[in-house]
Design an enzyme around this catalytic site. Structure first.
Site, PDB file in Angstrom:
ATOM      1  CE  LYS A 207      -3.812  -2.281   2.356  1.00  0.00           C
ATOM      2  NZ  LYS A 207      -4.612  -2.682   3.609  1.00  0.00           N
TER       3      LYS A 207
ATOM      4  CD  GLN B  23      -3.477  -4.110   6.698  1.00  0.00           C
ATOM      5  OE1 GLN B  23      -3.162  -3.208   5.871  1.00  0.00           O
ATOM      6  NE2 GLN B  23      -3.973  -5.318   6.329  1.00  0.00           N
TER       7      GLN B  23
ATOM      8  CG  ASP C 253      -9.445   0.415   5.342  1.00  0.00           C
ATOM      9  OD1 ASP C 253      -9.432   0.286   4.197  1.00  0.00           O
ATOM     10  OD2 ASP C 253      -8.917   0.147   6.272  1.00  0.00           O
TER      11      ASP C 253
END
Ligand code: NAD
Length: 312
Positions: A54, A98, A121
């Site tokens: 990422k 994460q 997200d």
């Protein structure tokens, strides 16, 4: 019939290139350089690989990326303090924590602590709720990627029957919302669902997101169905080597489907590309900017910086 493979790697590459152009435009027109903070707790090898990918792809697209590595035994309070700092930092447009988090940390509390306008997200209840009622929101990356892949091969989604297998908060549920908004009739299957094969045979599009290797058999599919395989499962091949497989029995399904995504190289790269896209969307949204981009990619409701973000 031999299905056409949907090349998620190439499509994601094109999307990342388009995001990079938008980043350059944002800099040129508004003097804004989007910044992404990626927070990793612990040293889970798979999570470390995801985070590195990422960060690397964000940097390649011109997004400033900062990584924050915290030890596995970090307290929830310390993690929440870091999130407070990132929320307050005007140079940070997107915050990604994460998952999974270690068991002693309340993941829900952590995700709710993120400023919803930096929630790249799309997991914050504010964005989940707004997505559900069709208001501008940051939507989760994997469902956005799945919608994008479907739209590359299906020009008109109106009235199509779609089976989504899996009802998680990060994939199945938001995807069912996006598909419904696009005019599809959506069946949302989960572990308790009976006669999954029969439901599958009626579907024009099947999205498998169950985390169950080879769940969808070839003879479950309507001829000409579009098959999107979100699943990532570890398996051992005939030579005893480890490999990744999806939720669809790929060889069998390829004989019935018109289009199918491979695993790996299908949905996975799209998820990362949409993280970058969401970071630009977040930068535009939080600042109330209007970005006129020259390379519109896809019409994905409700929040897409390529269409100009409506305030609210
Ligand atoms: P999850 O475990 O949170 O949810 C799985 C869902 O599938 C649940 O709703 C469950 O009821 C349903 N399910 C499980 N077995 C089933 C069965 N036999 N029949 C019908 N329904 C069944 O999983 P998740 O986080 O949504 O992830 C699903 C899969 O997608 C995993 O393999 C994960 O690794 C993968 N994934 C891939 C990406 C990507 O970018 N490619 C992103 C997220 C998740």
């Amino acid at each position: 019939m031999n299905a056409i493979q949907i090349d998620g790697k190439a499509i994601a590459g094109a999307l990342r290139a388009s995001v990079a152009r938008d980043v350059a435009l944002l800099k040129a027109e508004c003097n804004v350089s989007p910044g992404l903070a990626v927070v990793l707790v612990g040293d889970d090898p798979a999570s470390s690989v995801y985070v590195k990918t990422k960060a690397k792809q964000a940097t390649a697209a011109g997004i400033r990326s900062q990584q924050f590595g915290l030890p596995n035994d970090v307290s929830e309070a310390e993690l929440l303090n870091l999130i407070d700092d990132l929320n307050a930092d005007d140079a940070i447009d997107g915050i990604l924590v994460q998952l999974p988090l270690p068991g002693h940390i309340n993941g829900g509390r952590v995700l709710e602590a993120i400023d919803p306008k930096k929630d790249v997200d799309g997991f914050h209840p504010y964005n989940v709720g707004r997505l559900a009622i069709g208001r501008p929101a940051l939507a989760p990356c994997t469902p956005l990627g799945v919608m994008h892949l479907i739209k590359t091969v299906v020009s008109d989604l109106n009235g199509l029957d779609v089976l989504v297998i899996g009802r998680s908060n990060i994939v199945g549920k938001p995807l069912a919302v996006l598909l419904g908004d696009a005019g599809c009739t959506v069946t949302a299957a989960q572990i308790q669902t009976r006669k999954l094969g029969e439901l599958c045979r009626k579907a024009d599009i099947v999205v498998a997101a169950a985390g169950c290797a080879g769940l969808v058999r070839g003879d479950w599919l309507k001829r000409g169905a579009v098959v999107i395989d979100v699943g990532i499962n570890r398996a051992i091949d005939s030579d005893g080597d480890a490999k990744l497989v999806g939720d669809v029995a790929f060889a069998e399904a390829s004989k019935r489907a018109s289009h199918i995504t491979p695993v790996p190289g299908g949905v996975g790269p799209m998820t990362v590309a949409y993280l970058l896209s969401n970071t630009v969307s977040a930068a535009v949204w939080r600042r109330g900017l209007s970005l006129k981009v020259s390379h519109p990619v896809h019409h994905i409701r409700p929040l897409n910086h390529r269409e100009g973000v409506r305030a609210g």
